[in-house]
Design an enzyme around this catalytic site. Structure first.
Site, PDB file in Angstrom:
ATOM      1  N   SER A   1       0.736  -1.246   0.427  1.00 49.81           N
ATOM      2  CA  SER A   1       0.043   0.196   0.099  1.00 49.81           C
ATOM      3  C   SER A   1       0.821   1.395  -0.083  1.00 49.81           C
ATOM      4  O   SER A   1       1.728   0.914  -0.649  1.00 49.81           O
ATOM      5  CB  SER A   1      -0.870  -0.003   1.375  1.00 49.81           C
TER       6      SER A   1
ATOM      7  N   HIS B   1      -8.004  -4.989  -0.720  1.00 49.60           N
ATOM      8  CA  HIS B   1      -6.769  -4.458  -0.272  1.00 49.60           C
ATOM      9  C   HIS B   1      -6.750  -5.121   1.551  1.00 49.60           C
ATOM     10  O   HIS B   1      -5.003  -4.774   1.514  1.00 49.60           O
ATOM     11  CB  HIS B   1      -7.090  -3.645  -0.233  1.00 49.60           C
TER      12      HIS B   1
END
Length: 669
Positions: free
Chosen positions: A520, A638
């Site tokens: 990320s 995610h």
């Protein structure tokens, strides 16, 4: 090739065509990359051994601190054979029952529990499930006694904050205006609603949010007696928020914190008094009581430790505070009126307090605790006597013997930075070892000691794992965060590069044995590390990354993050982003290290276009023999995923690093 002109500067974008995942040309490219990755993985001789070892380490299970409502305790637990934790209720008799089991709802493992909130009385439970990693969640309500679903579904939510009113007939929650896939702004418009059980959600009362800026996130809480309501509004992930206090039902909201360059987190104690954990005029945070429309400081800022959590025991006249000193937790008990410290709670050692919970009254608290070698478990403590005992442990435990030390090194501008170095406990020599350097450095997130199956697996096979507490995080308070964001983002990359220098200079590893890993915002870090210092490392894992920082706002949740990074729309901020955007700093003829990108097709936060474009560009321009690979996965996103998926992802990442660090080491011999 596409060339844009931004603020008078021509910007090349050679792989713009790969931005659309559904384009047939992009899909064909992805299928070709799948085959390339599979062929490379087939050559990693120890990949099966990594998978077997990680399976055991991930399967130790998990437990959480209890959340008390009335005489019932709500908690989560994952047994070794489960892919997801289940939500449990423990009755006053000690009987334990499963309320929500994502694995039973969806045996494929693609459904996850994103949020849950028991009613004030503990007889009802609102919970939210999402599918395939999208984080688009649906709220339902069940009867705790019978387990029957009594309300819902309520859609258009994302990790929703849910605040019940007494009596269990209604609750507040934030919801988006639409989930229409054709609406490019579907993630940007959120409002607060009040839902009455049994009513059509489309008729829910709009309570708050009209007129707020785009990309505003709303949080809500109610006092136990139902007299008060607070609403907190963050514009994206900005390092500031607004807070309002209101009376449920009257529509009037009084500002508590409005337009301040600070964050204030509102809490109600058991008597309904409002408290604010705030970094206003206190970068390492302080605790204030809201009295007659003003803040009254009770726990002042500590000059060296960050106040991260607090529980107010109003009836007992005490406050329990959790502070983090250079990323290591401590718990103290204070007098309610003066804030004077009266005792410390003993913790098992240097580690992290993950959660702190309590009953509505009484002197008992429950503390979640972990470190790099210990799966999180729960302590039950009495804050008056200071005595504590183990309340719950996960079903399993790792058998890896490791040692952890915390060191301090200097970044390139002289700033001292802390780093944890985890090594085999039985190491008999000081010879350099294959080492992974991990970092994050952003969004006010503190990287503290915590159990990691990947770390355990790497160290068990003789490696070293280093975790650097870079600027941009919250390890040293808000000033530390702001020193690594916006125009100061390069500090994060410098801190990371300096960490690698320390590891090599101290003989922990060599450049040929050093790999890096991050995801990320940490994927952005890895991308910048690879492009700025390609010779400092031999292999890199770059997971769910941001890499094209000139177009990041156009995809996923990118617009939420321009408070952290800056926006291309502003000429000065464009120059910040242009200065380090990894995609725009790949140089033809450079020998880049081996790079593995990992992406998840259900990811609605960071668009997979970043990794596709960067992978294609590095494959085209690298002058070295090291491979550039991309691993994609469907049905996940995610964040939270099934444990079996975690095992396979970690096995691929660690076997990649092991293989190419060893190969680089042999090549240099």
């Amino acid at each position: 090739m596409t060339v844009d002109e931004i603020h008078g500067e021509p910007i090349d974008d050679p792989f713009r065509r790969l931005e659309n995942a559904e384009d047939p040309e992009t899909e064909a490219w992805s299928v070709e990359q799948d085959a390339r990755f599979a062929a490379a993985r087939d050559g990693w001789a120890d990949r099966g051994e990594w998978s077997a070892g990680l399976e055991k380490l991930f399967r130790v299970g998990s437990v959480s601190t209890p959340w008390w409502r009335g005489d019932r305790a709500f908690s989560t637990r994952r047994d070794p054979g489960q892919d997801h934790a289940v939500l449990l209720v423990t009755e006053p008799s000690g009987e334990e029952r499963v309320l929500v089991d994502p694995g039973a709802v969806d045996p494929t493992g693609k459904t996850v529990l994103d949020a849950w909130s028991p009613s004030k009385e503990g007889d009802l439970l609102a919970y939210a499930l999402s599918e395939s990693g999208t984080e688009w969640a649906t709220i339902r309500v069940l009867d705790v006694t019978t387990g029957d679903i009594v309300d819902g579904p309520i859609g258009r939510t994302r990790h929703p904050s849910i605040a019940w009113l007494p009596g269990g007939r209604s609750f507040y929650y934030p919801r988006y205006l639409t989930t229409d896939e054709s609406d490019e702004e579907r993630w940007l418009r959120q409002r607060l609603y009040r839902h009455e059980l049994g009513h059509d959600p489309e008729s829910d009362e709009l309570v708050f949010g009209d007129g707020l800026p785009r990309a505003t996130n709303l949080g809500v809480s109610t006092s136990d007696d139902g007299r008060w309501l607070t609403v907190s509004a963050f514009r994206g992930t900005d390092a500031r928020n607004d807070v309002w206090l209101g009376v449920p039902g009257d529509g009037m909201m009084t500002p508590v914190s409005l337009g301040e360059d600070a964050i204030s987190q509102p809490y109600f104690d058991s008597r309904g008094d409002l408290w604010l954990l705030t970094n206003l005029d206190a970068p390492r945070w302080r605790l204030c009581r809201w009295v007659d429309g003003e803040r009254r400081e009770v726990l002042p800022e500590d000059p060296e430790a960050v106040l991260v959590d607090a529980e107010v025991l109003a009836d007992e006249g005490l406050i329990v505070a959790v502070r983090s000193r250079h990323a290591v937790s401590e718990v103290s008990v204070h007098d309610l009126d003066e804030g004077r410290e009266v005792r410390r709670l003993d913790l098992p050692g240097p580690g992290t307090v993950t959660t702190l919970t309590r009953r509505r009254t009484g002197t008992d608290v429950w503390v979640g605790w972990t470190d790099f070698t210990t799966p999180a478990y729960v302590l039950h403590a009495d804050v008056v006597t200071g005595r504590s005992e183990v309340y719950a442990r996960p079903p399993g435990a790792p058998d890896t013997a490791v040692t952890t030390r915390q060191v301090v090194y200097r970044s390139y501008d002289g700033t001292p930075v802390h780093m944890f170095v985890i090594s085999p406990a039985d190491a008999e020599d000081a010879a350099p070892r294959p080492t992974i350097l991990y970092g994050y450095g952003g969004f006010n997130i503190s990287i503290t000691p915590g159990y990691s199956a990947s770390i355990q697996a790497w160290v068990a096979r003789g490696g070293v794992y280093a975790v650097a507490n870079l600027r941009g995080g919250s390890e040293e308070g808000e000033e530390w965060h702001r020193a690594g964001m916006r125009e100061h983002k390069q500090n994060v990359f410098d801190d990371f590069a300096a960490a690698s220098d320390w590891l090599v200079d101290q003989g922990v590893t060599t450049r040929e044995q050093l790999g890096i890993r991050g995801g990320s915002n940490g994927g952005l870090l890895v991308g910048a590390a690879v492009t700025q210092h390609p010779s400092k490392w031999s292999a890199a894992v770059c997971s769910a990354p941001l890499l094209d920082m000139l177009r990041y706002e156009r995809f996923g949740l990118g617009e939420y993050w321009n408070g952290e990074y800056g926006t291309v729309a502003d000429p000065d901020e464009f120059r910040w982003l242009r200065a380090y955007s990894p995609y725009h700093h790949v140089r033809p003829g450079t020998a880049y290290p081996a790079v593995l990108f990992t992406v998840f097709e259900g990811d609605t936060r960071v668009d997979t276009m970043h990794a596709r474009k960067m992978c294609a560009l590095l494959q085209r321009d690298t002058a070295g023999p090291a491979p550039i690979l991309i691993r994609r996965e469907v049905g996940v996103g995610h964040s939270t995923r099934a444990v079996s998926r975690d095992v396979e992802l970690a096995a691929d990442e660690l076997s990649f690093l092991s293989n190419y660090l060893r190969a680089a080491d042999r090549a240099s011999a």
